[in-house]
Design a protein around this motif. Structure first.
Motif, PDB file in Angstrom:
ATOM      1  N   SER A 126       0.680  -1.168   0.099  1.00 57.26           N
ATOM      2  CA  SER A 126      -0.015   0.069  -0.115  1.00 57.26           C
ATOM      3  C   SER A 126       1.102   1.403  -0.134  1.00 57.26           C
ATOM      4  O   SER A 126       0.584   2.285  -0.680  1.00 57.26           O
ATOM      5  N   VAL A 127       1.588   1.211   0.591  1.00 65.25           N
ATOM      6  CA  VAL A 127       2.801   2.224   0.677  1.00 65.25           C
ATOM      7  C   VAL A 127       3.671   2.696  -0.226  1.00 65.25           C
ATOM      8  O   VAL A 127       4.211   3.821  -0.676  1.00 65.25           O
ATOM      9  N   GLN A 128       4.262   1.410  -1.194  1.00 62.26           N
ATOM     10  CA  GLN A 128       5.063   1.608  -2.381  1.00 62.26           C
ATOM     11  C   GLN A 128       4.504   2.719  -3.417  1.00 62.26           C
ATOM     12  O   GLN A 128       5.342   3.571  -3.443  1.00 62.26           O
ATOM     13  N   PRO A 129       3.339   2.522  -3.455  1.00 60.71           N
ATOM     14  CA  PRO A 129       3.211   3.658  -4.743  1.00 60.71           C
ATOM     15  C   PRO A 129       3.482   5.040  -4.196  1.00 60.71           C
ATOM     16  O   PRO A 129       3.719   6.126  -5.101  1.00 60.71           O
ATOM     17  N   LEU A 130       2.983   5.291  -3.026  1.00 60.95           N
ATOM     18  CA  LEU A 130       3.012   6.542  -2.396  1.00 60.95           C
ATOM     19  C   LEU A 130       4.446   6.852  -2.307  1.00 60.95           C
ATOM     20  O   LEU A 130       4.749   8.170  -2.453  1.00 60.95           O
ATOM     21  N   ASN A 131       5.428   6.192  -1.735  1.00 60.33           N
ATOM     22  CA  ASN A 131       6.738   6.326  -1.778  1.00 60.33           C
ATOM     23  C   ASN A 131       7.380   6.822  -3.040  1.00 60.33           C
ATOM     24  O   ASN A 131       8.332   7.403  -3.013  1.00 60.33           O
ATOM     25  N   GLU A 132       6.951   6.194  -4.151  1.00 63.99           N
ATOM     26  CA  GLU A 132       7.441   6.308  -5.423  1.00 63.99           C
ATOM     27  C   GLU A 132       7.123   7.701  -5.708  1.00 63.99           C
ATOM     28  O   GLU A 132       8.079   8.443  -6.240  1.00 63.99           O
ATOM     29  N   ARG A 133       5.917   8.241  -5.484  1.00 65.27           N
ATOM     30  CA  ARG A 133       5.869   9.699  -5.905  1.00 65.27           C
ATOM     31  C   ARG A 133       6.333  10.649  -4.885  1.00 65.27           C
ATOM     32  O   ARG A 133       6.902  11.583  -5.341  1.00 65.27           O
ATOM     33  N   VAL A 134       6.755  10.360  -3.392  1.00 62.51           N
ATOM     34  CA  VAL A 134       7.407  11.282  -2.804  1.00 62.51           C
ATOM     35  C   VAL A 134       8.657  11.352  -3.269  1.00 62.51           C
ATOM     36  O   VAL A 134       9.283  12.171  -3.284  1.00 62.51           O
ATOM     37  N   THR A 135       9.458  10.147  -3.734  1.00 60.28           N
ATOM     38  CA  THR A 135      10.605   9.844  -4.343  1.00 60.28           C
ATOM     39  C   THR A 135      10.732  10.931  -5.295  1.00 60.28           C
ATOM     40  O   THR A 135      11.634  11.718  -5.651  1.00 60.28           O
ATOM     41  N   ALA A 136       9.944  10.807  -6.339  1.00 61.12           N
ATOM     42  CA  ALA A 136       9.731  11.767  -7.601  1.00 61.12           C
ATOM     43  C   ALA A 136       9.717  13.049  -7.359  1.00 61.12           C
ATOM     44  O   ALA A 136      10.265  13.973  -7.869  1.00 61.12           O
ATOM     45  N   ALA A 137       8.850  13.437  -6.357  1.00 67.26           N
ATOM     46  CA  ALA A 137       8.706  14.878  -5.828  1.00 67.26           C
ATOM     47  C   ALA A 137      10.154  15.393  -5.288  1.00 67.26           C
ATOM     48  O   ALA A 137      10.493  16.560  -5.482  1.00 67.26           O
ATOM     49  N   VAL A 138      10.765  14.956  -4.521  1.00 69.74           N
ATOM     50  CA  VAL A 138      12.001  15.210  -3.842  1.00 69.74           C
ATOM     51  C   VAL A 138      13.115  15.345  -5.072  1.00 69.74           C
ATOM     52  O   VAL A 138      13.867  16.219  -5.100  1.00 69.74           O
ATOM     53  N   GLU A 139      13.020  14.235  -5.991  1.00 67.78           N
ATOM     54  CA  GLU A 139      13.950  14.556  -7.089  1.00 67.78           C
ATOM     55  C   GLU A 139      13.730  15.683  -7.827  1.00 67.78           C
ATOM     56  O   GLU A 139      14.582  16.360  -8.259  1.00 67.78           O
ATOM     57  N   ARG A 140      12.259  16.189  -8.091  1.00 65.44           N
ATOM     58  CA  ARG A 140      11.938  17.215  -8.989  1.00 65.44           C
ATOM     59  C   ARG A 140      12.633  18.567  -8.150  1.00 65.44           C
ATOM     60  O   ARG A 140      13.121  19.393  -8.687  1.00 65.44           O
ATOM     61  N   VAL A 141      12.332  18.598  -6.754  1.00 69.57           N
ATOM     62  CA  VAL A 141      12.762  19.461  -6.138  1.00 69.57           C
ATOM     63  C   VAL A 141      14.454  19.895  -6.097  1.00 69.57           C
ATOM     64  O   VAL A 141      14.920  20.874  -6.173  1.00 69.57           O
ATOM     65  N   GLN A 142      15.126  18.640  -6.051  1.00 68.35           N
ATOM     66  CA  GLN A 142      16.453  18.697  -6.071  1.00 68.35           C
ATOM     67  C   GLN A 142      17.119  19.119  -7.459  1.00 68.35           C
ATOM     68  O   GLN A 142      17.854  19.923  -7.487  1.00 68.35           O
ATOM     69  N   ALA A 143      16.057  18.635  -8.302  1.00 67.44           N
ATOM     70  CA  ALA A 143      16.737  18.913  -9.814  1.00 67.44           C
ATOM     71  C   ALA A 143      16.411  20.442  -9.935  1.00 67.44           C
ATOM     72  O   ALA A 143      17.270  21.140 -10.758  1.00 67.44           O
ATOM     73  N   ALA A 144      15.639  21.097  -9.306  1.00 61.83           N
ATOM     74  CA  ALA A 144      15.339  22.343  -9.646  1.00 61.83           C
ATOM     75  C   ALA A 144      16.247  23.664  -8.741  1.00 61.83           C
ATOM     76  O   ALA A 144      16.474  24.539  -9.199  1.00 61.83           O
ATOM     77  N   ARG A 145      16.767  22.870  -7.884  1.00 65.99           N
ATOM     78  CA  ARG A 145      17.996  23.751  -6.971  1.00 65.99           C
ATOM     79  C   ARG A 145      19.291  23.786  -8.122  1.00 65.99           C
ATOM     80  O   ARG A 145      19.777  23.823  -8.616  1.00 65.99           O
TER      81      ARG A 145
END
Length: 145
Positions: A126-145
């Motif tokens: 149940s948590v796996q899909p949500l973790n993947e989205r959080v990881t994607a969001a963190v990666e986007r924020v880090q890429a924007a820096r």
């Protein structure tokens, strides 16, 4: 005077062209950002749906296990009661009851272990899909820096 008018006309045309281009560029950037946000939101919704689906399957599996255990437990209790009723002495009845209690406790603990595994697997799925989205969001924020 004609030269000044021509210079003014050229300056206004350049200013208008630059302003139009800047406006067009900003609109395109805004539309691209909205499109990217829509894609991101769609993926988030899909992750939530996948998470809820996995949780539902886990709950169904756990319910099926509980029903099967309850049914078997009742059958075992009826069999134990019949066996206990056929005891020839008090000593035999105590031994039969002790054996049944021990078996019932071992069976229960084994079933609780199965339930724990089912719940653990369900939570993980149940948590796996949500973790993947959080990881994607963190990666986007880090890429924007």
């Amino acid at each position: 005077m004609a030269a000044t008018t021509e210079t003014l006309k050229t300056t206004v045309e350049q200013f208008t062209t630059a302003g139009n281009q800047a406006f067009k560029d900003n609109i395109e950037k805004s539309l691209a950002a909205l499109n990217e946000m829509n894609v991101h939101s769609k993926k988030n919704l899909e992750a939530v749906v996948a998470s809820v689906t996995a949780a539902t399957k886990g709950a169904e599996a756990l319910g099926a296990q509980a029903i099967a255990f309850s049914k078997k437990s009742v059958e075992d209790q009826v069999a134990a009661a019949k066996t206990l009723a056929s005891a020839k002495s008090v000593q035999e009845a105590i031994e039969l009851q002790t054996a049944f209690a021990k078996t019932a406790m071992e069976t229960y603990l084994a079933e609780v272990g199965k339930w724990t595994e089912t719940v653990s697997a369900s939570v993980k799925e149940s948590v796996q899909p949500l973790n993947e989205r959080v990881t994607a969001a963190v990666e986007r924020v880090q890429a924007a820096r």
